[in-house]
Design a protein around this motif. Sequence first.
Motif, PDB file in Angstrom:
ATOM      1  N   TYR A 774      24.801   5.212 -43.486  1.00 39.42           N
ATOM      2  CA  TYR A 774      23.334   5.869 -43.751  1.00 39.42           C
ATOM      3  C   TYR A 774      23.755   7.223 -44.388  1.00 39.42           C
ATOM      4  O   TYR A 774      24.641   7.748 -43.886  1.00 39.42           O
ATOM      5  CB  TYR A 774      22.613   5.964 -42.622  1.00 39.42           C
ATOM      6  N   PRO A 775      22.926   7.915 -45.087  1.00 33.23           N
ATOM      7  CA  PRO A 775      23.156   9.259 -45.461  1.00 33.23           C
ATOM      8  C   PRO A 775      23.016  10.141 -44.072  1.00 33.23           C
ATOM      9  O   PRO A 775      22.476   9.703 -42.948  1.00 33.23           O
ATOM     10  CB  PRO A 775      21.565   9.386 -46.271  1.00 33.23           C
ATOM     11  N   THR A 776      23.692  11.359 -44.055  1.00 35.26           N
ATOM     12  CA  THR A 776      23.601  12.469 -43.105  1.00 35.26           C
ATOM     13  C   THR A 776      22.321  12.463 -42.604  1.00 35.26           C
ATOM     14  O   THR A 776      21.227  13.049 -43.260  1.00 35.26           O
ATOM     15  CB  THR A 776      24.343  13.469 -43.451  1.00 35.26           C
ATOM     16  N   LYS A 777      22.078  12.193 -41.239  1.00 34.04           N
ATOM     17  CA  LYS A 777      20.868  12.490 -40.603  1.00 34.04           C
ATOM     18  C   LYS A 777      20.613  13.954 -40.393  1.00 34.04           C
ATOM     19  O   LYS A 777      21.376  14.802 -39.807  1.00 34.04           O
ATOM     20  CB  LYS A 777      20.815  11.761 -39.269  1.00 34.04           C
ATOM     21  N   GLN A 778      19.319  14.380 -40.921  1.00 37.47           N
ATOM     22  CA  GLN A 778      18.869  15.774 -40.876  1.00 37.47           C
ATOM     23  C   GLN A 778      18.290  16.180 -39.589  1.00 37.47           C
ATOM     24  O   GLN A 778      17.028  16.195 -39.657  1.00 37.47           O
ATOM     25  CB  GLN A 778      18.174  16.099 -42.304  1.00 37.47           C
ATOM     26  N   ILE A 779      18.952  16.130 -38.550  1.00 36.34           N
ATOM     27  CA  ILE A 779      18.189  16.173 -37.492  1.00 36.34           C
ATOM     28  C   ILE A 779      17.468  17.472 -37.171  1.00 36.34           C
ATOM     29  O   ILE A 779      16.464  17.281 -36.517  1.00 36.34           O
ATOM     30  CB  ILE A 779      19.218  15.926 -36.020  1.00 36.34           C
ATOM     31  N   GLY A 780      17.851  18.600 -37.578  1.00 40.76           N
ATOM     32  CA  GLY A 780      17.476  19.867 -37.461  1.00 40.76           C
ATOM     33  C   GLY A 780      16.145  19.969 -38.391  1.00 40.76           C
ATOM     34  O   GLY A 780      15.464  20.925 -38.121  1.00 40.76           O
TER      35      GLY A 780
END
Length: 813
Positions: A774-780
Amino acid sequence: MTIKNISTLFFLGAASFAFAQQKDSLSKENTIDQVVITGSRNNKRTSVDTPVPVDVIDVKQASAATGQVDVNQLLQFSAPSFNSNKQSGSDGADAVDPATLRGLGPDQTLVLLNGKRYHQSSLINLFGTRGRGNTGSDLNTIPTAAIKRVEILRDGASAQYGSDAIAGVINVILNDRNHGFEGNAFYGVNVFGSPGKNNDVVSDKKLDGGTLDFSGNYGTKIGNKGGFGNFTLEFMNKDYAIRNANPAIYTAPRQRFGDAKAQNIYFFGNIEVPLSDNLKFYSQPGYSFRHTNAYAWTRSADADGNIPSVYPDGFNPVENTKISDYTFDNGLKFKVADWNVDFYNALGNNRFMYQIDHTINATLGAKSPTSFDAGGHSLLQNTTGFNATKSFDVLQGLNVAFGSEFRTETFKIVKGEEASYSMYDINGNLVTGSTDQSLLVTNPFSGDIRPGGSQGFPGYSQAVDKSRNNIAGYVDTELDVTKNWMVSAAARYENYSDFGGTLNGKFSTRYAITPQFAFRGSVSTGFRAPSLVQKYYSLQFTNFQGGQLTTILLASNDSSLAAAVGIPQLKQETSDNASAGFTFNSHKFTATVDAYHIKVKNRIVLTGTFDRDILLAATGGNLDQSINQAQFFSNAVDTESNGVDVILSYTDQIGEGKLTATLAGNYNNMSILSVHTSDKLKGLEDTYLSARERAFILASAPKTKINLNLNYKINKFNTNLQLVRFDKVTLVGYNGPDDYQVYNPKTTTDVSVGYEFNKHFTWILGGKNIFNRYPTKQIGSVSDGNTESGGIFDPVQMGFAGRQAFTRIMFNF
C-alpha cells in the motif's frame, strides 16, 4: 539525471535483462521489424528505425499476463513514462482516471484511434485529483478486447498531429483479424488478508473489489477482395474496494475511502471494404456506457450538512455518474497520380451526467429529497480531413505527406434541478444574494448556517452551450540521404476561431553507425489549445470556513468577473521539445536510450481561491453580494521537464523454452519555472499556485519508475513475473507549505501461470501486488482530514486496493 541513476538502470538491465510485453521490440506478434504508423507517415518505418522513440504494446499479451482489464491500468504497469492513478474522493475523476505521459498534464498527450484524433472527455479535473484544471481523453472508453496494440510516441509531435501532442501521442490500433471468434472471461478479487494483519487498514470483508470482465471478439471476411469486419462486445462489473482507517488506532474523516463501484459495457467495430481496385471504405464505430458509484466525504451526525431526523448516524453521499461515449470514424482510401490519399471524418461525443444519492439539501430540512439530478456536461468533436503520401526516388528515398483538417467542437453544461444547487431560508424561499441572516437555516447544535445544494456534489446552476472550430494544414517529409542517414521535417499551421493561429515545426534525424547501432534525435515546437471546457466551465458552490457560510464561484474564463480582475482570455500553451538517444538491435538483444527536454510556457491551471476583500479591490467594489471567494482558469505556469527513458529487451531459447525479458525505466524531473499573475493580482503568486498545488503538479509522475518483466514459455506452460518500482512522491497537506506528506518508494510484484490445453483453450491463474503493498500510511495527517482523499493515504503510485488474485479463461474458434 545523475551518473548514479543511469548506472543503476544499466546495472539492472545487465543483471536481469528486461521486461516483457511492451516496447521497441518483443514477442512473436510484436517483433522488432513490425511497421508502426505513429510518428512517421512513411509506411516502411519500424519501431527501431524511427528517428523518435515509439513503444509498441501488445494489449492481448499484456492483459493476459498481468491481469489488467482496462487500458489505463494496463499502460500504467507496462509503460514507465505513462502514469494513471485511480482516484477516490475526487468527484467525477473517481470514474475517469487522469493519465499523464512524462509527468505532464492529462491534456498534453494526444490520443489517436487508428491514426485519427480521438475526442476528449467532457470532464475537467477539479477536486482532490491529479491534473487539476486539465481535461484529457478517457482511454477507458475503449475496450481492451477491441485493441490489437497501442503505440506510444514519446516525443513532442504537435507539428505532425496538432494540439495536445506536447508530451507525445498514444495511438490505439484496433483489431483487424478477419476470421474466427475469441472470447475472454476474467474474474479478480482483492484478497484483504487474515485478521490482525494490516491492522491499520480495514475493509468491509476479506474479499472485496470483485471484478468480472467478459468479452467476445469476432472477425469475418467481407467480400472476396480483402475486406473484413471485426467486432467486439465487452462487459465489466467491479465492486467497491473500501480501505478505511481502523478507528481503534485513529479516526479518519472519511469512512468510505476506496475504489468506486462500476459497470461498463462496450461495443466497437473495425470495418474495411474495397469498393473497387482503387477505392477502399473503412469505418470504426464505437460505443461505451459506464455507470459508476463513488462515495463522497462523510457527513457526521452533528455536521452542519446533516439532518439527524433523516440520517441519525450521519451519511456518506454517493455520486452516481453515468458516462455515455461514442465514436464514429469513416473514411475512403484511394490513389490519385500515385499519391495515397486518405479522406476521413471522425466524430466523437462524451456525455457525463450526475445523480447524487443518499444525500440531502440541509436548508430544506427533513422535507428535502435524498436524491438529486445534479446535471452534467458533454463534449462533441468532429474532425474532417485528408492526408496524401507519396514516395519519390530521390537519393536513397524521399517520402512526402501533406494534409488538412477541419475540426468543430461543442461543449455543453446541463443544468441540475434547482434544489441540487440552491439554498433556502427558514420559510422555504430561495436565497439569492444577500439576505437577513436571521432567516438562514442553522444547526441547532452548533449554531452554524447549514449549506445548500446536494451534499457530496453540488448541481450545476447555469447551462452552457459553446462551440468553436479550427482549420489546419501540414506537411511531413522524410529523406533517406544515404543508406545509414535519414532526416525528417514537419510543419503545421492551425487557426482557431476563438484565439487565433499557431505555427509549429519539427526536425528529426537518425544515423546508423553500424547495422545494429544508431543515434537519433529531434527538436520541435509544440502547442496545446485551451479546451472548450477550460474556457467555459463554471460552478458555484457553498462551503463553511470558520463556521461562516462561504459561497465560492469557479468563474468561467469568459465571465465578467474574470475580466474585472484582469484574468486574460485563455491562449495556447507552447512548448520547446528536444530529444537525443541511441538504439541497438541484435538478433536477441535490443536497447533504446532516449533523453528528453520539454519546456512548457503558459500552462493552464486552476488558480486558488481569492477572498472577497481581494476581489473587491481588484474589481473596484463591483462584485455580486453573494460571492465570498472565486477562482479562475489562467495561463499561469511555466514548467521544465528533463528525463531519460531506457528500454532493454532480450529473447533467447533457454532449455526447451523461450525466455523474453525486458527492463524499462523512466527518470523524470520537473520544475516550476515561474507563476504569472494578472496585473491586478500581483504579489499573490502563492494564491495563484500554492505550495500544495505545486506539489500536485510535480507529483504527476514519480521521479523514477522501473518495470521488470520475465516471461518464460515452455511447451504448453507460460509463466510471467513482473516487478514495478515507483519512486518516492511528496505532497503537501492543508496545514501549509511545511506540511509534507511523503509516500516512500514501493515495488509491486505480479505473477501469472498459464496452460494452453489446446489451440482453442487457455487457462491463466495469477496475482497482482501479491505482497499487498500500500502507499505509505499518513497516520499523522488522517485525523485532521489532512490527506487529499480523506483516507489514510492518497491515490498515488501503484494504487491503493492491495493484493488481487485473478483467473482468466481464453478461448477461440
